[in-house]
Write an enzyme that holds these catalytic residues in place. Structure first.
Site, PDB file in Angstrom:
ATOM      1  N   HIS A 124       0.856  -1.183   0.000  1.00  0.00           N
ATOM      2  CA  HIS A 124       0.000   0.000   0.000  1.00  0.00           C
ATOM      3  C   HIS A 124       0.895   1.237   0.000  1.00  0.00           C
ATOM      4  CE1 HIS A 124      -3.794  -2.091   1.829  1.00  0.00           C
ATOM      5  NE2 HIS A 124      -3.219  -2.818   0.883  1.00  0.00           N
TER       6      HIS A 124
ATOM      7  N   GLU B 248       1.096   3.790   1.912  1.00  0.00           N
ATOM      8  CA  GLU B 248       1.670   4.141   3.214  1.00  0.00           C
ATOM      9  C   GLU B 248       2.843   3.237   3.568  1.00  0.00           C
ATOM     10  OE1 GLU B 248      -2.807   5.052   3.496  1.00  0.00           O
ATOM     11  OE2 GLU B 248      -1.543   3.520   2.603  1.00  0.00           O
TER      12      GLU B 248
ATOM     13  N   CYS C 245      -5.781   1.829   5.931  1.00  0.00           N
ATOM     14  CA  CYS C 245      -6.414   0.566   6.311  1.00  0.00           C
ATOM     15  C   CYS C 245      -5.791   0.104   7.630  1.00  0.00           C
ATOM     16  CB  CYS C 245      -6.208  -0.470   5.211  1.00  0.00           C
ATOM     17  SG  CYS C 245      -4.522  -1.127   5.142  1.00  0.00           S
TER      18      CYS C 245
ATOM     19  N   CYS D  82      -1.993  -0.640   7.393  1.00  0.00           N
ATOM     20  CA  CYS D  82      -1.177   0.573   7.310  1.00  0.00           C
ATOM     21  C   CYS D  82      -1.182   1.325   8.632  1.00  0.00           C
ATOM     22  CB  CYS D  82      -1.674   1.465   6.179  1.00  0.00           C
ATOM     23  SG  CYS D  82      -1.393   0.732   4.547  1.00  0.00           S
TER      24      CYS D  82
END
Length: 155
Positions: A55, A57, A85, A88
Site C-alpha cells: 500500500h 503508506e 487501512c 497501514c
C-alpha cells in the site's frame, strides 16, 4: 490542484497519480514529512508487485526508513490520499509517526470497491474467530531469548 491545497497532500496526490498511470494499484499515494522535508514517498504497488502489503503508506514508510537509516520515524507526519487501512495504521503506529492526514475516508474507498471499512469492522467484532493461540510455551522461549540480547531494537 488548487493553490489552497496543502503542499504535502499535493505531493501525495502526485504519488497516487503515478499508481494510476502505471496501473500498479489503487488511487493511493503517500508522503512522509519530518522537519518540513519529505523523507519518504510511496504509491500503491499491490498489482504491479503482486504483493498485498504494498500500500502507498507501507511503501512510503519503507522509503523513509531507508532514507533515514532507522525504523523509528518519531516526529514525522504522514499525508495520504486515503484513510489508512488497519494494516497501514499498524505500520504507522510501529513507526511512531506523529500525525496522519488523509484525503478520502473509508466510505469513499468503499464506493470504489475497497474493503477497508469491512476490515476495521472485522477487527472489532471477529478477531476472536480469526486468532487462535497455538504452541505458546515453545514460542515464548523465543521471547525469553530476545530479552537476553544486548543489541535489540527499541520500540
Amino acid at each position: 490542484m488548487g493553490d489552497n491545497m496543502n503542499i504535502y497532500m499535493q505531493e501525495a496526490i502526485k504519488e497516487a497519480k503515478k499508481s494510476l498511470e502505471s496501473a500498479s494499484g489503487g488511487p493511493f499515494g503517500c508522503v512522509i514529512v519530518k522537519d518540513h522535508k519529505i523523507i519518504g514517498r510511496g504509491h500503491n504497488k499491490v498489482v504491479s508487485l503482486n504483493d498485498p502489503t504494498c500500500h502507498g503508506e507501507i511503501v512510503a514508510i519503507r522509503d523513509a526508513c531507508q532514507n533515514l537509516n532507522t525504523h523509528d520515524l518519531s516526529g514525522a507526519d504522514l499525508y495520504t490520499t486515503g484513510q489508512p487501512c488497519p494494516m497501514c495504521l499498524g505500520a504507522i503506529l510501529w513507526a511512531n509517526i506523529r500525525t496522519v492526514y488523509y484525503g478520502c475516508n473509508l466510505e469513499d474507498a468503499e464506493t470504489i470497491g475497497f474493503r477497508d471499512k469491512l476490515f476495521y469492522e472485522m477487527m472489532q467484532h471477529q478477531a476472536d474467530q480469526l486468532l487462535h493461540e497455538l504452541d505458546r510455551q515453545s514460542c515464548y522461549k523465543l521471547y525469553q531469548d530476545y530479552q537476553t540480547l544486548e543489541n535489540k531494537a527499541k520500540y
